[in-house]
Design an enzyme around this catalytic site. Structure first.
Site, PDB file in Angstrom:
ATOM      1  N   ASP A   1       9.046  -7.666   0.183  1.00 53.95           N
ATOM      2  CA  ASP A   1       9.560  -6.911  -0.949  1.00 53.95           C
ATOM      3  C   ASP A   1      10.794  -6.136  -0.482  1.00 53.95           C
ATOM      4  O   ASP A   1      11.867  -6.706  -0.343  1.00 53.95           O
ATOM      5  CB  ASP A   1       8.415  -6.027  -1.467  1.00 53.95           C
ATOM      6  CG  ASP A   1       8.725  -5.319  -2.764  1.00 53.95           C
ATOM      7  OD1 ASP A   1       9.422  -5.897  -3.604  1.00 53.95           O
ATOM      8  OD2 ASP A   1       8.253  -4.179  -2.952  1.00 53.95           O
TER       9      ASP A   1
ATOM     10  N   GLY B   1      11.211  -5.124   2.455  1.00 61.84           N
ATOM     11  CA  GLY B   1      11.445  -5.554   3.838  1.00 61.84           C
ATOM     12  C   GLY B   1      11.004  -4.532   4.860  1.00 61.84           C
ATOM     13  O   GLY B   1      11.024  -4.802   6.065  1.00 61.84           O
TER      14      GLY B   1
ATOM     15  N   ARG C   1      -7.326  -9.117  -6.021  1.00 61.23           N
ATOM     16  CA  ARG C   1      -7.056  -9.970  -4.854  1.00 61.23           C
ATOM     17  C   ARG C   1      -7.787 -11.301  -4.954  1.00 61.23           C
ATOM     18  O   ARG C   1      -7.388 -12.291  -4.363  1.00 61.23           O
ATOM     19  CB  ARG C   1      -7.526  -9.271  -3.566  1.00 61.23           C
ATOM     20  CG  ARG C   1      -6.788  -7.991  -3.227  1.00 61.23           C
ATOM     21  CD  ARG C   1      -7.199  -7.533  -1.829  1.00 61.23           C
ATOM     22  NE  ARG C   1      -6.861  -6.146  -1.558  1.00 61.23           N
ATOM     23  CZ  ARG C   1      -5.663  -5.726  -1.113  1.00 61.23           C
ATOM     24  NH1 ARG C   1      -4.711  -6.601  -0.900  1.00 61.23           N
ATOM     25  NH2 ARG C   1      -5.446  -4.447  -0.879  1.00 61.23           N
TER      26      ARG C   1
HETATM   27  P1  IMP Z   1       7.741  -4.023   1.611  1.00 62.12           P
HETATM   28  O1  IMP Z   1       7.493  -3.163   2.808  1.00 62.12           O
HETATM   29  O2  IMP Z   1       8.403  -3.288   0.483  1.00 62.12           O
HETATM   30  O3  IMP Z   1       8.434  -5.328   1.914  1.00 62.12           O
HETATM   31  O4  IMP Z   1       6.349  -4.305   0.976  1.00 62.12           O
HETATM   32  C1  IMP Z   1       5.483  -5.195   1.405  1.00 62.12           C
HETATM   33  C2  IMP Z   1       4.109  -4.825   0.878  1.00 62.12           C
HETATM   34  O5  IMP Z   1       4.143  -4.231  -0.443  1.00 62.12           O
HETATM   35  C3  IMP Z   1       3.338  -6.082   0.760  1.00 62.12           C
HETATM   36  O6  IMP Z   1       2.670  -6.383   1.961  1.00 62.12           O
HETATM   37  C4  IMP Z   1       2.413  -5.767  -0.392  1.00 62.12           C
HETATM   38  O7  IMP Z   1       1.231  -5.158   0.098  1.00 62.12           O
HETATM   39  C5  IMP Z   1       3.145  -4.778  -1.267  1.00 62.12           C
HETATM   40  N1  IMP Z   1       3.768  -5.430  -2.434  1.00 62.12           N
HETATM   41  C6  IMP Z   1       5.070  -5.565  -2.698  1.00 62.12           C
HETATM   42  N2  IMP Z   1       5.296  -6.224  -3.849  1.00 62.12           N
HETATM   43  C7  IMP Z   1       4.079  -6.541  -4.328  1.00 62.12           C
HETATM   44  C8  IMP Z   1       3.627  -7.250  -5.503  1.00 62.12           C
HETATM   45  O8  IMP Z   1       4.383  -7.749  -6.354  1.00 62.12           O
HETATM   46  N3  IMP Z   1       2.272  -7.352  -5.656  1.00 62.12           N
HETATM   47  C9  IMP Z   1       1.386  -6.834  -4.769  1.00 62.12           C
HETATM   48  N4  IMP Z   1       1.761  -6.179  -3.644  1.00 62.12           N
HETATM   49  C10 IMP Z   1       3.100  -6.030  -3.433  1.00 62.12           C
HETATM   50 MG    MG Z   2      -0.742  -4.390  -0.873  1.00 57.88          MG
END
Ligand code: IMP
Ligand code: MG
Length: 187
Positions: A108, A110, A170
């Site tokens: 998402d 990152g 989930r």
């Molecule tokens: P990042 O650190 O923003 O890249 O987020 C990664 C984490 O956010 C993932 O491992 C998910 O747990 C959560 N996440 C981000 N987008 C979604 C989504 O659309 N659905 C469910 N979980 C999400």
């Molecule tokens: Mg999550």
């Protein structure tokens, strides 16, 4: 997070599409892979179904990984508006000289994956590759690309096949979009 009214939309990615793509991903990962020190590390909790399916295809592609997990937790505070992920449960396998594959459910902003890689790199592996089932490039804040991506999706919130909203959904065997019914409400 405040409670928001929402509903789960129709299927976005079917179980059959997931199965086929996970099979392909394992083949892509197997190409040129002859490591006898392969370690797969799943980021919990979202990766648990994806990882379980992926490693069964590994077997068919003659890859014999050791498997471990780590939990990344996100912090928020009044002084740091950004969510700052940290390792709340570390992997326990010795990664010295290992060829590591980090597996996450979705890329998402990152932040999570880049932090996990930075953390694991300090453990002396020979190589680190990253694999994410879903990728939302439109949301990226930290420069971070995965070596293996299952599906690139739009900037929607999705659940199922391990991914949750507020700890739920989930168990869905498919990926579905979440529609929030009160978009004006604060996050
Ligand atoms: P990042 O650190 O923003 O890249 O987020 C990664 C984490 O956010 C993932 O491992 C998910 O747990 C959560 N996440 C981000 N987008 C979604 C989504 O659309 N659905 C469910 N979980 C999400
Ligand atoms: Mg999550």
């Amino acid at each position: 997070m405040a409670e928001r009214r929402y509903h789960i939309d129709d299927v976005l990615i079917t179980p059959r599409q997931l199965e086929r793509r996970v099979d392909e991903l394992a083949r892509e990962m197997a190409a040129g892979e002859h490591s006898d020190n392969l370690v797969v590390i799943g980021i919990l909790r979202g990766s648990f179904i994806f990882l379980a399916d992926l490693v069964r295809w590994f077997w068919l592609n003659k890859m014999q990984p050791r498997i471990d997990f780590m939990i990344m937790a996100s912090y928020g505070s009044s002084t740091t508006p950004e969510r700052e992920p940290r390792v709340s449960r570390d992997c326990t396998i010795d990664l010295t000289g290992a060829d590591v594959v980090v597996v996450d459910d979705i890329l998402d902003t990152g932040r999570t994956l880049s932090k996990a890689v930075e953390h694991l790199a300090a453990k002396g592996p020979r190589s680190i590759r990253t694999c994410t089932l879903l990728d939302k490039p439109a949301r990226r804040v930290v420069p971070c690309e995965a070596d293996f991506v299952g599906f690139v999706i739009d900037d929607d919130f999705v659940v199922g096949y391990g991914l949750d909203y507020d700890g739920r959904h989930r168990e869905l065997p498919h990926i579905a979009k979440v529609t929030f019914l009160d978009e004006s409400a604060a996050d």
